[in-house]
Design an enzyme around this catalytic site. Sequence first.
Site, PDB file in Angstrom:
ATOM      1  N   GLY A   1      37.267   0.173  52.031  1.00 26.25           N
ATOM      2  CA  GLY A   1      36.592   0.054  50.808  1.00 26.25           C
ATOM      3  C   GLY A   1      35.676  -0.907  50.639  1.00 26.25           C
ATOM      4  O   GLY A   1      34.884  -1.468  51.587  1.00 26.25           O
ATOM      5  N   GLU A   2      35.433  -1.573  49.504  1.00 22.42           N
ATOM      6  CA  GLU A   2      34.668  -2.647  49.248  1.00 22.42           C
ATOM      7  C   GLU A   2      33.245  -2.205  49.180  1.00 22.42           C
ATOM      8  O   GLU A   2      32.214  -3.157  48.915  1.00 22.42           O
ATOM      9  CB  GLU A   2      34.803  -3.881  49.975  1.00 22.42           C
ATOM     10  CG  GLU A   2      36.248  -4.431  50.195  1.00 22.42           C
ATOM     11  CD  GLU A   2      36.065  -5.546  51.214  1.00 22.42           C
ATOM     12  OE1 GLU A   2      35.180  -5.904  51.763  1.00 22.42           O
ATOM     13  OE2 GLU A   2      37.482  -6.198  51.470  1.00 22.42           O
ATOM     14  N   GLY A   3      32.983  -0.963  49.420  1.00 20.90           N
ATOM     15  CA  GLY A   3      31.668  -0.650  49.763  1.00 20.90           C
ATOM     16  C   GLY A   3      31.136  -0.760  51.094  1.00 20.90           C
ATOM     17  O   GLY A   3      30.022  -0.612  51.629  1.00 20.90           O
TER      18      GLY A   3
END
Lengths: 338, 338
Positions: free
Chosen positions: A305-307
């Site tokens: 995640g987190e981009g």
Amino acid sequence: MTPPFTSLAAFRDRLTELPAPDAAATRAAEARDGALTKPPGALGRLESLAVWYAGWRGVERPRLVTPQIAVFAGNHGVTARGVSAFPSEVTAQMVANFEAGGAAINQLAALAGARFSVHPLSLDAPTADFTEAPAMPEAEFTAALAAGWAAVAPDADLLVVGEMGIGNTTSAAALAAALHGGRAADWVGAGTGVAQEGVARKAEVVAAALAHHGAALDDPLEALRRVGGRELAAMAGAIARARLQRIPVILDGFICTASAAALEAARPGALDHAVAGHVSAEPGHARLLASLGKEPLLALGMRLGEGTGAALAIQVLRGALECHSGMATFAEARVAGG
Amino acid sequence: MTPPFTSLAAFRDRLTELPAPDAAATRAAEARDGALTKPPGALGRLESLAVWYAGWRGVERPRLVTPQIAVFAGNHGVTARGVSAFPSEVTAQMVANFEAGGAAINQLAALAGARFSVHPLSLDAPTADFTEAPAMPEAEFTAALAAGWAAVAPDADLLVVGEMGIGNTTSAAALAAALHGGRAADWVGAGTGVAQEGVARKAEVVAAALAHHGAALDDPLEALRRVGGRELAAMAGAIARARLQRIPVILDGFICTASAAALEAARPGALDHAVAGHVSAEPGHARLLASLGKEPLLALGMRLGEGTGAALAIQVLRGALECHSGMATFAEARVAGG
């Protein structure tokens, strides 16, 4: 041009005004692609990617100059059900890590030359446990959509949205199930790393949420409000605003894509300005991308995640644009066969 | 430390001296990876890639500073058999395009911050038609291996080799068939874009070459001499030298990989310092990578050669190293759960 909104109804109205790509720029980019010093189609996906981007930006030979990465963080009442390997405190600790520049997304944002911002959303007031109640009342949901909307830089030429929120793969699984059907077990996985019994517990939680909310989940934005989270709502708000400003989007992993899928379900075609940056190791993600008809650019087994997956995919897009906009044509290079 | 060689026997001797990665640096990098602020394994392939690179460079926290891309060009007598959609003159025209900065690889080399060089190899004297004779006499073959060897910058911290040579997918198909068996038709594809009947002609040409050379192809380097080309030999020479200097390599497409496969066949393990940058649309490539046990980093339908797929994959490696070497540890960031 795209002022904020103060009600969910006003946000819904915005989704009826979605612009299309610039047809003339698309045609010009296609013609240029065919004239470049390479056999037709030899750059594969890079070619369609460049044409897609050119259309959305309305420019025949675009370059990526001002990409933006915005990360939204939220906490989830459903963590009380034991759905994550990490405690909820980690959400705020990771926000501090983002702010200090120590997380994976910081490194990948710097590599991409992207502006980076992190947006913690009421971390000390987790959303309600969605097996018992809607995650958010409508006012909070609207505020989270608006927070995402406001985070988009008007001069960005690309947007990546990421998230941090202990428990949010369970939220995304419930949302994906609400939007696309299937059994709860089809949409759950190990998340940050729960063991097999944790995965089974997540499936039970998702099934309980679907049973509790019932037909109320048939409305996609209502599903986002009831089983989503603030960071999921914010990502949807940001992706919607990007569309109104013709800012192309690279989608990240399962949670980002579930959030985006609510827009697509609310308004088919709402994600035409978005490509899938990668397919994550979270098993629901491949299923969700297939449902959306999105082919991922990368498949590297990432599940952070987190981009991060989308941030890495910025380099693929940039490579596509550098080739498209920087290469010589057959005529310019005096190469035979063009 | 790695002086040039003047005979094929001397080159063979070099392949017996292959160094291994640094075990201490590998262990240190693995330990660091486990301490970074992410769930274990959440960066997927990026984690193993960083550890692999750290081992070969002998550094716990490496960064990519001086990557090198070298493109070799050659002409092929087998083009007389009608195996390409483009005339042989295009090889020299594309070399001029590389020198002028107008090709796809120029754009991707600049994006990767890589030193770029192009090495035309006797373009006005094509190799012999390998359906009738060895492509090169031994002295020419040794000179081509040495040209690749000499092209490697001693201070490079990563090597990508690419190629340009009208007709060289047929050469690569014959080499792959010689090294890994199977029917000629298993290894041929559209190349730069021949139609279906052209693909059938390529299969006939490969079958004719296999029949003509027979058991002489059982020796991998002899196969490279007999059905390869100067640019294929040069790529093999460069990849071998990189190994001796512990310079990691990213393999490009079908032709590059076929060339590298000759080293692996000559000396199992010779490609341990190499990863597959991408899998190309040329159908023999996936088969060849599977034979070598190499999982590609990218799968974007590219089929241009020039080193373009590998050059794009440099960004994936750089992303892996930036995360590995730049992220905070759980202890540094005071995040729970490490």
